[in-house]
Structure formats: structure tokens, C-alpha cells
Write a protein that holds these residues in place. Structure first.
Motif, PDB file in Angstrom:
ATOM      1  N   CYS A  39       0.862  -1.183   0.000  1.00 55.97           N
ATOM      2  CA  CYS A  39       0.000   0.000   0.000  1.00 55.97           C
ATOM      3  C   CYS A  39       0.903   1.239   0.000  1.00 55.97           C
ATOM      4  O   CYS A  39       1.553   1.546   1.010  1.00 55.97           O
ATOM      5  CB  CYS A  39      -0.906   0.005   1.225  1.00 55.97           C
ATOM      6  SG  CYS A  39      -2.112  -1.334   1.241  1.00 55.97           S
ATOM      7  N   TYR A  40       0.926   1.922  -1.142  1.00 57.48           N
ATOM      8  CA  TYR A  40       1.773   3.113  -1.273  1.00 57.48           C
ATOM      9  C   TYR A  40       0.888   4.288  -1.652  1.00 57.48           C
ATOM     10  O   TYR A  40       0.214   4.259  -2.691  1.00 57.48           O
ATOM     11  CB  TYR A  40       2.858   2.903  -2.320  1.00 57.48           C
ATOM     12  CG  TYR A  40       3.772   4.107  -2.476  1.00 57.48           C
ATOM     13  CD1 TYR A  40       4.797   4.329  -1.560  1.00 57.48           C
ATOM     14  CD2 TYR A  40       3.592   5.027  -3.503  1.00 57.48           C
ATOM     15  CE1 TYR A  40       5.620   5.439  -1.669  1.00 57.48           C
ATOM     16  CE2 TYR A  40       4.412   6.136  -3.631  1.00 57.48           C
ATOM     17  CZ  TYR A  40       5.431   6.346  -2.707  1.00 57.48           C
ATOM     18  OH  TYR A  40       6.238   7.453  -2.810  1.00 57.48           O
ATOM     19  N   ASP A  41       0.893   5.311  -0.836  1.00 62.69           N
ATOM     20  CA  ASP A  41       0.023   6.473  -1.036  1.00 62.69           C
ATOM     21  C   ASP A  41       0.723   7.517  -1.904  1.00 62.69           C
ATOM     22  O   ASP A  41       1.568   8.270  -1.422  1.00 62.69           O
ATOM     23  CB  ASP A  41      -0.360   7.062   0.322  1.00 62.69           C
ATOM     24  CG  ASP A  41      -1.477   8.091   0.213  1.00 62.69           C
ATOM     25  OD1 ASP A  41      -1.767   8.531  -0.927  1.00 62.69           O
ATOM     26  OD2 ASP A  41      -2.047   8.453   1.246  1.00 62.69           O
ATOM     27  N   LEU A  42       0.345   7.540  -3.173  1.00 63.90           N
ATOM     28  CA  LEU A  42       0.947   8.490  -4.120  1.00 63.90           C
ATOM     29  C   LEU A  42       0.519   9.926  -3.872  1.00 63.90           C
ATOM     30  O   LEU A  42       1.135  10.855  -4.396  1.00 63.90           O
ATOM     31  CB  LEU A  42       0.562   8.098  -5.556  1.00 63.90           C
ATOM     32  CG  LEU A  42       1.481   7.139  -6.304  1.00 63.90           C
ATOM     33  CD1 LEU A  42       0.793   6.636  -7.564  1.00 63.90           C
ATOM     34  CD2 LEU A  42       2.805   7.806  -6.665  1.00 63.90           C
ATOM     35  N   SER A  43      -0.544  10.117  -3.110  1.00 64.17           N
ATOM     36  CA  SER A  43      -1.071  11.476  -2.926  1.00 64.17           C
ATOM     37  C   SER A  43      -0.207  12.315  -1.990  1.00 64.17           C
ATOM     38  O   SER A  43      -0.322  13.538  -1.953  1.00 64.17           O
ATOM     39  CB  SER A  43      -2.500  11.414  -2.374  1.00 64.17           C
ATOM     40  OG  SER A  43      -2.519  10.908  -1.047  1.00 64.17           O
ATOM     41  N   ILE A  44       0.665  11.646  -1.234  1.00 62.56           N
ATOM     42  CA  ILE A  44       1.514  12.367  -0.288  1.00 62.56           C
ATOM     43  C   ILE A  44       2.817  12.780  -0.975  1.00 62.56           C
ATOM     44  O   ILE A  44       3.479  11.967  -1.629  1.00 62.56           O
ATOM     45  CB  ILE A  44       1.807  11.502   0.953  1.00 62.56           C
ATOM     46  CG1 ILE A  44       0.498  11.217   1.700  1.00 62.56           C
ATOM     47  CG2 ILE A  44       2.818  12.179   1.871  1.00 62.56           C
ATOM     48  CD1 ILE A  44       0.654  10.310   2.890  1.00 62.56           C
ATOM     49  N   SER A  45       3.182  14.029  -0.832  1.00 60.44           N
ATOM     50  CA  SER A  45       4.403  14.546  -1.459  1.00 60.44           C
ATOM     51  C   SER A  45       5.341  15.101  -0.388  1.00 60.44           C
ATOM     52  O   SER A  45       4.976  15.209   0.782  1.00 60.44           O
ATOM     53  CB  SER A  45       4.060  15.648  -2.468  1.00 60.44           C
ATOM     54  OG  SER A  45       3.387  16.722  -1.828  1.00 60.44           O
ATOM     55  N   ASN A  46       6.542  15.435  -0.825  1.00 66.81           N
ATOM     56  CA  ASN A  46       7.476  16.128   0.064  1.00 66.81           C
ATOM     57  C   ASN A  46       8.097  17.286  -0.708  1.00 66.81           C
ATOM     58  O   ASN A  46       7.735  17.549  -1.864  1.00 66.81           O
ATOM     59  CB  ASN A  46       8.537  15.175   0.629  1.00 66.81           C
ATOM     60  CG  ASN A  46       9.361  14.512  -0.463  1.00 66.81           C
ATOM     61  OD1 ASN A  46       9.360  14.934  -1.625  1.00 66.81           O
ATOM     62  ND2 ASN A  46      10.080  13.461  -0.093  1.00 66.81           N
ATOM     63  N   ALA A  47       9.035  17.978  -0.104  1.00 73.85           N
ATOM     64  CA  ALA A  47       9.597  19.177  -0.734  1.00 73.85           C
ATOM     65  C   ALA A  47      10.252  18.851  -2.076  1.00 73.85           C
ATOM     66  O   ALA A  47      10.103  19.597  -3.050  1.00 73.85           O
ATOM     67  CB  ALA A  47      10.616  19.832   0.207  1.00 73.85           C
TER      68      ALA A  47
END
Length: 389
Positions: A39-47
Motif C-alpha cells: 500500500c503506497y500512497d501516491l497522494s503524499i508529497s514532500n519538498a
């Protein structure tokens, strides 16, 4: 050996996407490995990923004269405008059958993201990335899609990775090259991606079948849900695009042959205006298991979807395929469909004109099945070699 699979599985309410996710797990389990979707959440980003997306948009604007960005924005607005203002009970029913199948696929209890995916090294001995558009350039900042997080000691395999449109800008090229350098050999779904890889690197690549085609008729039969089937003969329609003449074509065929039409409205929550030209039984209770049953038992399938074509071939169900008219008004000739049809000498199943004659046009499955089996054997042998090395 425990395999973790990176794909577009998590929160993906796309029929083809979930069926691919199931197929990869089923294949690895069949070969004696323990496997599950990560389960990998692509909606989360970082800088870092946000900076990549900003720079990418700037480069696209400069290189395209705003055409590409405008087209994407127009399509997104169109999709938003066509979503119902309130989620109806029918759409909730549709969502529930997708979630049921998503839960049915073995998957990680932990939901990882761009900052935590390296922790998966403690849970798995090896990793597979694919299938589906895991290498879509919009996701290039996500190292997980290229298994960049995996420890050097871990086995890393690609299977039938896709990019979508295999073209790349000068800004994206060095980033993409650095990501794929993680692999000594890559398996792709479309040769267009393989050719792109050859143009920028010396990495070996192999074209393989979509994982849904590696499972046999009997294997898929074990999970189909027959409860969705009507009592009478029917045509199954599965359209992603929005084209009025295509719907009228199907309706004329149904009327001429005395067949009922079953279709799926609001595919991925989006209503298609041209569906109003079908006198159909619109079903909201169709998820991946029901989709399989409806294709396998149909008199004929009409579609613009690759996976509807793939399952029709796998089940020896008569079918016809149209080019896809997008919701933004842009026509798309689906190269993966045309390549697949050409490989099996089934190009005559493509409908390109509303005046096309379908008389005396039966499929000789005795000629098709050996070709599919040959390609299936090649793909399975490639995968087994990767697993054993």
C-alpha cells in the motif's frame, strides 16, 4: 522469499488497475513465493517531489506553447463538471464492490508514503514494480515507482511497466535515466517505452504481456461473480471515452440481433453524455469480479478499453473495439490495443467508421489461441528467469 509489489493498487478504483494488481500477486504465489501488494500512497508529497512538479510544469509550458497544459486542464475541468453533485446510493454500491476486491487482494497492513517507503525493506526480501503506468512521468519524483528505496542486497524486478505516452522532455530525461539505472534489465508492456529506454541508455528491455493475460481462463473463473448475470442474452459495453456515434453503432447492432445491452455508467465516477444514446441496463454493482463474469458470458463485447479486449481474447468472447474519444474532445488511438490486435491478427475487430459492416466477421479462435499461448509462454519464461536469478 517474500515479495512486495509496487503498483497503482492503493485506493485505485480502476478495473484494469485492480485486475493487474491481483494477477501479479497470483502469479508469484503460484510460483511458490509469498507476495502482496504494498500500500503506497501516491497522494503524499514532500519538498523534493513538489519542486520536481513545479519545474516540470514550467518546462512543459515553455516547450508546448501552453497546448499540453491547456488540454490537460480542459480535460480535468470536464471531468469535474460531469461528476454528480451528490454521491448517490448507486455510486456507493459501485465503490463498495471495488473496495471489496481491493481488500481481497493480499496487501500490506502498513500504508507507506514517499517519506516512509524505505521501511518496507524490513518486511520484504524482494520487490517487483508493475504493471500499469507506474512510470508515468507525472510520478517521476516518487522513488518507490523505481524501487530506489530498496536495499542493494534485495532482488528488484520490473514487470510490464508502462509510461503512458512514451515521450520525454530534456528536463525529465536525466532524472528518468538516473531512476532506471537501478535495473540491469527491464520488462515493458509497450515497445514504445522500450525504444525510449534504448535511445537514452544501454539497458536491456523485453516486451511482455499484461499480467492479466498470464492467468488462464480457469484461473480467472475461480473469482468471477456470476450473480451479476442477467437471464437473457446480452451485449456488454465498457467505454472510457465519450462518443455519440459509437453508442449509436452499438444500439443498432443490439436492435438488429435482438440483444440486451448491459453497460457501466459513471466509470471511475464520471458520467459520459453519449451513454444516453444507449437503451441499456446500466449496472452500478460491477467491480472486477463482476466485470470478468460479464465479459466471459456476453454474446459480444463493445469497448474502447485494453483490458476489456484482453479478457475477451482470454475468454474467447466475440468483441469489437473503438478508438477512444476523450472527455476533453481529443481522440486517442490506443496503441497498446492496436499492437495487441496486430500481434494476434485481430486488427479487423477495430471499428473505425460508423458505416462499418460487421456481417460474416466471426473470430476463428483456433488461429488466435496458439499465438496468445506463444506470447504467454515467452512472458512467463522471462518472469521465471528473473525470479530464479
Amino acid at each position: 522469499m517474500k515479495f512486495g509489489i509496487i503498483s497503482l493498487y492503493y485506493n485505485n478504483h480502476n478495473l484494469g488497475g485492480l485486475l493487474q494488481s491481483y494477477a501479479v500477486v497470483a502469479l508469484l504465489n503460484e510460483y511458490g513465493f509469498e507476495a502482496e501488494q504494498i500500500c503506497y500512497d501516491l497522494s503524499i508529497s514532500n519538498a523534493q517531489s513538489r519542486m520536481y512538479q513545479r519545474n516540470r510544469r514550467k518546462k512543459l509550458l515553455l516547450s508546448s506553447g501552453f497546448k499540453i497544459v491547456y488540454s490537460k486542464l480542459k480535460g480535468k475541468i470536464s471531468r469535474i463538471m460531469q461528476k454528480p453533485s451528490n454521491i448517490s446510493n448507486e455510486l456507493k454500491k459501485q465503490l463498495s464492490v471495488f473496495q471489496e476486491f481491493e481488500d481481497f487482494i493480499p496487501h500490506s497492513t502498513v500504508v507507506y508514503n514517499i517519506d516512509t517507503i524505505s521501511e518496507a525493506n524490513a518486511a520484504y526480501d524482494a520487490f517487483v514494480v508493475g504493471s500499469d503506468q507506474v512510470w508515468n512521468l507525472g510520478q517521476l519524483a516518487h522513488d518507490a515507482m523505481y524501487l530506489g528505496f530498496a536495499d542493494p542486497s534485495k532482488k528488484k524486478i520490473t514487470y510490464a511497466v508502462r509510461m503512458g505516452k512514451a515521450s520525454i522532455t530534456s528536463y525529465e530525461k536525466p532524472i528518468f535515466l538516473s531512476k532506471i539505472s537501478n535495473f540491469s534489465e527491464i520488462s515493458v508492456r509497450e515497445q514504445s517505452l522500450g525504444k525510449l529506454i534504448s535511445s537514452i541508455s544501454n539497458i536491456q528491455w523485453t516486451s511482455v504481456l499484461d499480467p492479466t493475460l498470464l492467468l488462464s481462463y480457469d484461473q480467472w473463473k475461480t473469482i468471477e461473480n456470476l450473480a451479476v448475470l442477467p437471464n437473457d442474452r446480452y451485449i456488454f459495453c465498457y467505454f472510457l471515452g465519450d462518443c455519440k456515434w459509437q453508442r449509436k453503432f452499438v444500439q443498432n447492432y443490439a436492435d438488429s440481433n435482438g440483444l440486451r445491452i448491459i453497460d457501466i455508467p459513471y466509470v471511475m465516477g464520471i458520467k459520459r453524455k453519449s451513454d444516453s444514446f444507449l437503451k441499456s441496463d446500466s449496472r452500478f454493482d460491477v467491480g472486477p469480479r463482476e466485470f470478468i463474469a460479464l465479459i466471459k458470458n456476453a454474446e459480444c463485447v463493445f469497448t474502447d478499453s485494453f483490458h476489456a479486449v484482453a479478457f475477451s481474447v482470454n475468454f474467447n468472447t466475440a468483441f469489437y473495439v473503438f478508438d477512444r474519444d476523450g472527455l476533453s474532445g481529443r481522440k486517442s488511438i490506443n496503441s497498446r490495443v492496436t499492437d495487441f490486435l496486430s500481434m494476434l491478427s485481430l486488427s479487423n475487430r477495430r471499428i473505425v467508421s460508423q458505416k462499418q459492416d460487421l456481417e460474416n466477421d466471426e473470430i476463428i479462435w483456433e488461429n488466435v489461441n496458439p499465438k496468445l499461448e506463444q506470447e504467454r509462454t515467452k512472458s512467463i519464461e522471462w518472469l521465471k528467469r528473473q525470479l530464479s536469478e
